[in-house]
Motif scaffolding. Structure first.
Motif, mmCIF file in Angstrom:
data_model
loop_
_atom_site.group_PDB
_atom_site.id
_atom_site.type_symbol
_atom_site.label_atom_id
_atom_site.label_comp_id
_atom_site.label_asym_id
_atom_site.label_seq_id
_atom_site.Cartn_x
_atom_site.Cartn_y
_atom_site.Cartn_z
ATOM 1 N N UNK A 395 21.179 -6.965 27.574
ATOM 2 C CA UNK A 395 20.258 -6.374 26.607
ATOM 3 C C UNK A 395 19.106 -5.630 27.257
ATOM 4 N N UNK A 396 19.036 -5.638 28.602
ATOM 5 C CA UNK A 396 18.016 -4.896 29.343
ATOM 6 C C UNK A 396 18.708 -3.742 30.072
ATOM 7 N N UNK A 397 18.232 -2.532 29.886
ATOM 8 C CA UNK A 397 18.958 -1.374 30.413
ATOM 9 C C UNK A 397 18.008 -0.390 31.095
ATOM 10 N N UNK A 398 18.544 0.453 31.983
ATOM 11 C CA UNK A 398 17.773 1.616 32.442
ATOM 12 C C UNK A 398 17.724 2.640 31.302
ATOM 13 N N UNK A 399 16.572 3.226 31.071
ATOM 14 C CA UNK A 399 16.418 4.153 29.956
ATOM 15 C C UNK A 399 15.377 5.208 30.319
ATOM 16 N N UNK A 400 15.571 6.415 29.816
ATOM 17 C CA UNK A 400 14.628 7.479 30.085
ATOM 18 C C UNK A 400 13.277 7.245 29.424
ATOM 19 N N UNK A 401 12.281 7.958 29.899
ATOM 20 C CA UNK A 401 10.942 7.905 29.317
ATOM 21 C C UNK A 401 10.936 8.715 28.028
ATOM 22 N N UNK A 402 10.455 8.090 26.967
ATOM 23 C CA UNK A 402 10.517 8.701 25.644
ATOM 24 C C UNK A 402 9.175 8.569 24.936
ATOM 25 N N UNK A 403 8.784 9.622 24.217
ATOM 26 C CA UNK A 403 7.602 9.554 23.357
ATOM 27 C C UNK A 403 7.965 10.155 22.001
ATOM 28 N N UNK A 404 7.102 9.935 21.006
ATOM 29 C CA UNK A 404 7.315 10.558 19.707
ATOM 30 C C UNK A 404 7.134 12.070 19.802
ATOM 31 N N UNK A 405 7.929 12.804 19.054
ATOM 32 C CA UNK A 405 7.886 14.262 19.139
ATOM 33 C C UNK A 405 6.510 14.821 18.792
ATOM 34 N N UNK A 406 5.766 14.125 17.926
ATOM 35 C CA UNK A 406 4.456 14.619 17.496
ATOM 36 C C UNK A 406 3.307 14.106 18.367
ATOM 37 N N UNK A 407 3.604 13.209 19.328
ATOM 38 C CA UNK A 407 2.554 12.684 20.195
ATOM 39 C C UNK A 407 2.070 13.748 21.173
ATOM 40 N N UNK A 408 0.838 13.574 21.642
ATOM 41 C CA UNK A 408 0.299 14.451 22.675
ATOM 42 C C UNK A 408 0.952 14.089 24.007
ATOM 43 N N UNK A 409 1.666 15.035 24.605
ATOM 44 C CA UNK A 409 2.474 14.774 25.790
ATOM 45 C C UNK A 409 1.622 14.293 26.961
ATOM 46 N N UNK A 410 0.558 15.027 27.293
ATOM 47 C CA UNK A 410 -0.258 14.677 28.459
ATOM 48 C C UNK A 410 -0.878 13.294 28.309
ATOM 49 N N UNK A 411 -1.392 13.014 27.133
ATOM 50 C CA UNK A 411 -2.050 11.732 26.900
ATOM 51 C C UNK A 411 -1.049 10.577 26.986
ATOM 52 N N UNK A 412 0.131 10.753 26.388
ATOM 53 C CA UNK A 412 1.139 9.686 26.394
ATOM 54 C C UNK A 412 1.636 9.408 27.804
ATOM 55 N N UNK A 413 1.868 10.446 28.597
ATOM 56 C CA UNK A 413 2.328 10.249 29.967
ATOM 57 C C UNK A 413 1.284 9.519 30.802
ATOM 58 N N UNK A 414 0.024 9.862 30.586
ATOM 59 C CA UNK A 414 -1.059 9.255 31.356
ATOM 60 C C UNK A 414 -1.293 7.810 30.942
ATOM 61 N N UNK A 415 -1.544 7.574 29.678
ATOM 62 C CA UNK A 415 -1.935 6.243 29.208
ATOM 63 C C UNK A 415 -0.786 5.254 29.213
ATOM 64 N N UNK A 416 0.406 5.698 28.865
ATOM 65 C CA UNK A 416 1.518 4.766 28.707
ATOM 66 C C UNK A 416 2.327 4.570 29.980
#
Length: 834
Positions: A395-416
């Motif tokens: 149940x634990x897998x390698x997975x790509x980095x994903x954010x919501x389409x409407x989220x601010x990209x720079x902020x999500x990459x930095x904070x999360x």
């Protein structure tokens, strides 16, 4: 100098003199690359890490690991001093060493000092030469876990014991050249198996029953004993030693339970079906039936399990089902096709997603960042559908980095994820596609981000990010290794695989070697091509919303818990089909013509594309949900062999890599992709060249088609923009071997006679020449349609003896012998002229 003798228990497996060892090791070394490739993908390629190859035999597999991971220390271990000496005399790398040690005890290592163990066909030796005691296997695993560091990986690639049941085996009664028939050998084996045991513990019960087919005999026996026999029946030369060993020591279920009890999180538990063994040693040599007389297919040839030493969760488990609430997370709607009146149920999550692939280049390819150990409960949820390939996950897998389409990209990459804006410059648009356009209203966009400075890795994601206490951590992966992981079935999340492929494509970088089955593709000179541009111009708007639901999708809401972590629970909703199984078959029909590969595509009208673009037309690979009666790989391939695509019958098929999950956050759907060759290029399909599809890959919106195309490009070693045809003689003979020699690969020289030595004659000869012309994009015929000038033939001379219908309309009597070298010279001349 006096050599040490190996432990008394193991002296029975001594092969004798050096020549005997070399013969034994040559057979093992022939498949070492494949064995290492299937396992090495699980090791973290980090400088200073130590990997131990237990029972390394000749040291070839150890040496391959050393070359693959030059920044790591690789240690080969064997209890046999002769093996250790042979390995030391053969291989010499700075990061490679060999030592004598007991694989069960490993006394030469310290606790918490090792990053990975590779047990390749080793543990069954430990049990076999210690009284067939399976506790010795348990001791071996327990000791290795003690030696592992936290997050260290333990891999077993060996044999697995099948379930205990009675079956019927049908064997040939025809004697072989220097050995008895398989039926007679089975009778002998039933009396002498486990020859190191005391006399009253050898062998197993069998009962001969009435045969049905000519030249065969049938026996009723236990499945475990039958599998022990078929795995060794072709090794008669060393039969006395084969009798000593018992290959199976634990079942798949038992091994999984042991791994969890020892504190290992299972990355993958997978039966292996080696296609060469199946084609050359199983097919048409025996058949296995249940007691009702139904054929049950072949057992796996091998087995692989990989586990990671973790202090946290070991497995995500479904605890109980809950009522579905009115304000559910998943939203349902239905749409009616105004032309056909068919109704489609569609499910969607609240937001579309944006996939991010951060990467940086290194001398041999790319390092990418992704989530490691991300909890995805649906990867191992059981429904009323069978798991066809019997692959299991924690149940634990390698997975790509994903954010919501409407989220601010720079902020999500930095904070999360800890990826600051100053650490990257270029952001490149990647693929845009529907994950499962037949029923999930989800369009994924993706971007590639090239990093300019190092990122802090192994950073744990915030608690609750996934709904559980643990959400995995950001991890560095070698991109080529991850593509290999996908070929073992351990990279279950299709979106990450797609983005890695597109990274290689956009960077014009060669893909790693394809580990799967080699593809055979037929030629069809009469295929009618279509351009992809024509297909893109098609337009329809067939759907409107409908209040009536078909009930095709079942919604479930369930309470999941992390085993090994207190108070780490989450509630998830998911869907799966009601009337058919959760297993989807994707088929990719292919032909060759004029040196090009052509792919057969379907044009469908579906509601999901219309909801996003206003156009319900979508270009897809032929795909279908499988009926629930398809329960295993044998059933699946029998189903493929009997199916039609359009009006075309399936003549040949091969796996296009392992299964994948198209949307593991929403559905339990598992997809099995296959390459298929039809008896004809049916005109109900649109045949587009692989080159053109590659050139327009960013415009393909069906995820099933995308992943199948990427794997086809990988499997055929065909990257059009960098593809320069190799006109070497070796490449030419490889083409002949791959397409016209259906037994073991022939050793072809310039003097090899096409007709006499290869058996290619008559109509087959005509097809042979046509295929070569298609492969190299040339035409042997002159303006009159004759090939005489090309091969310097006189009016009464021919290349092949007559055999039925002749496409070149010759009366074949005076046949001039044609060698492979002469044919190669003609091909080179015509390609140079072109």
């Amino acid at each position: 100098m006096t050599r040490k003798r190996m432990s008394t228990n193991y002296t029975d497996q001594d092969r004798g003199d050096k020549k005997s060892y070399q013969q034994y090791l040559e057979a093992m070394d022939a498949i070492s690359v494949e064995k290492v490739a299937s396992a090495s993908v699980f090791f973290e390629p980090k400088k200073g890490n130590t990997i131990v190859d237990v029972g390394m035999a000749s040291g070839t597999s150890t040496a391959i690991l050393a070359k693959l991971f030059p920044q790591m220390q690789i240690v080969g271990v064997d209890i046999n001093p002769k093996m250790v000496q042979i390995a030391q005399d053969t291989y010499n790398y700075q990061n490679l060493s060999f030592r004598e040690d007991d694989g069960e005890k490993l006394n030469t290592f310290a606790n918490n000092s090792i990053n990975g163990f590779f047990n390749c066909s080793a543990i069954h030796h430990i049990t076999s030469y210690n009284g067939y005691d399976t506790n010795r296997a348990l001791n071996t695993l327990r000791r290795q876990v003690e030696l592992l560091k936290d997050k260290g990986v333990l891999i077993i690639r060996d044999f697995v014991k099948p379930e205990e049941k009675e079956i019927i085996i049908e064997l040939s009664s025809i004697n072989k050249y220097t050995q008895p028939s398989d039926a007679e050998l089975f009778i002998q084996f039933a009396q002498t198996a486990r020859s190191l045991a005391s006399a009253n513990e050898r062998g197993f019960p069998i009962q001969e029953i009435n045969g049905i087919k000519k030249d065969t005999r049938r026996f009723q026996a236990f499945y475990t004993d039958v599998v022990e026999f078929i795995r060794r029946k072709d090794y008669y030369t060393n039969w006395d030693i084969e009798l000593q060993e018992e290959y199976g020591y634990f079942t798949q279920k038992e091994l999984e339970e042991i791994f969890r009890e020892l504190g290992l999180r299972i990355i993958l538990s997978s039966p292996i079906y080696n296609q060469w063994i199946i084609n050359n040693r199983y097919k048409n040599q025996f058949a296995i039936y249940d007691l009702s007389g139904k054929e049950i297919g072949f057992p796996p040839t091998n087995y692989l399990i990989a586990g990671e030493k973790m202090s946290g969760g070991k497995q995500i488990q479904l605890i109980r089902h809950l009522p579905v609430q009115k304000d559910s997370y998943l939203h349902f709607s239905s749409y009616i096709n105004l032309r056909t009146q068919n109704i489609y149920d569609v499910v969607e999550r609240p937001n579309n997603v944006l996939d991010i692939l951060p990467f940086y280049k290194h001398e041999k390819g790319f390092i990418i960042l992704a989530k490691h150990g991300y909890p995805r409960p649906l990867a191992n949820v059981k429904t009323d559908s069978s798991v066809l390939d019997n692959k299991h996950y924690s149940g634990y897998i390698p997975e790509g980095i994903t954010i919501g389409e409407t989220e601010d990209l720079e902020n999500a990459l930095d904070k999360r994820f800890g990826i600051e804006r100053k650490s990257y410059t270029d952001i490149t648009q990647s693929l845009n596609y529907y994950t499962s356009p037949g029923g999930i209203n989800e369009k994924v966009s993706s971007k590639l981000i090239e990093l300019t400075k190092p990122i802090t890795i192994n950073k744990y994601l915030a608690e609750g990010f996934s709904g559980f206490k643990e959400s995995g951590y950001i991890h560095e992966y070698d991109a080529a290794q991850l593509l290999n992981t996908a070929q073992t079935g351990a990279l279950v999340e299709a979106r990450l695989e797609l983005n890695i492929y597109n990274l290689f494509f956009k960077q014009n970088t060669s893909l790693p070697k394809w580990l799967g089955e080699k593809m055979k593709i037929k030629f069809d000179r009469f295929l009618k091509p279509t351009t992809f541009t024509e297909l893109l111009s098609l337009y329809a708007q067939d759907y409107e919303k409908n209040e009536k639901h078909t009930g095709f999708l079942i919604t479930r809401r369930a309470y999941f818990s992390e085993m090994g972590v207190e108070n780490s629970n989450a509630i998830f909703e998911y869907v799966y089909p009601s009337t058919v199984s959760s297993n989807t078959l994707v088929t990719l029909p292919v032909f060759k013509k004029d040196g090009q590969i052509y792919v057969g595509l379907e044009i469908q009208s579906l509601p999901v594309p219309q909801l996003h673009s206003g156009n319900s037309t979508i270009i897809t690979a032929p795909a279908q949900r499988l009926p629930k009666k398809v329960c295993n790989i044998h059933d699946l391939e029998e189903y493929i062999g009997n199916m039609k695509i359009g009006k075309g019958n399936v003549e040949y098929y091969s796996k296009l890599g392992e299964k994948y999950f198209p949307s593991v956050g929403v559905t339990t759907e598992q997809v099995y992709p296959y390459l298929v060759c039809l008896d004809r290029a049916d005109r109900s399909l649109k045949w587009v060249s692989l080159t053109e599809l590659y050139q327009h890959i960013n415009k393909i919106e069906d995820a099933h088609l995308l992943i199948s195309l990427c794997r086809l490009i990988h499997a055929t070693d065909f990257l059009p923009q960098q593809h320069v045809r190799d006109f070497s003689f070796e490449n030419f003979t490889n083409f002949i071997n791959d397409n016209f020699i259906f037994s073991d690969k022939a050793s072809l020289s310039r003097d090899t006679l096409v007709e006499k030595d290869l058996g290619i004659t008559g109509d087959d000869g005509d097809e042979f020449l046509l295929a070569i012309q298609d492969e190299y994009g040339i035409d042997f015929c002159d303006e009159t349609g004759s090939i005489r000038k090309a091969f310097d033939l006189k009016d009464n001379e021919y290349l092949f003896h007559s055999e039925g219908f002749n496409m070149f309309c010759f009366n074949k009597e005076n046949v001039i012998p044609l060698t492979v070298g002469q044919l190669y010279d003609v091909v080179v001349k015509f390609t140079n002229d072109k």
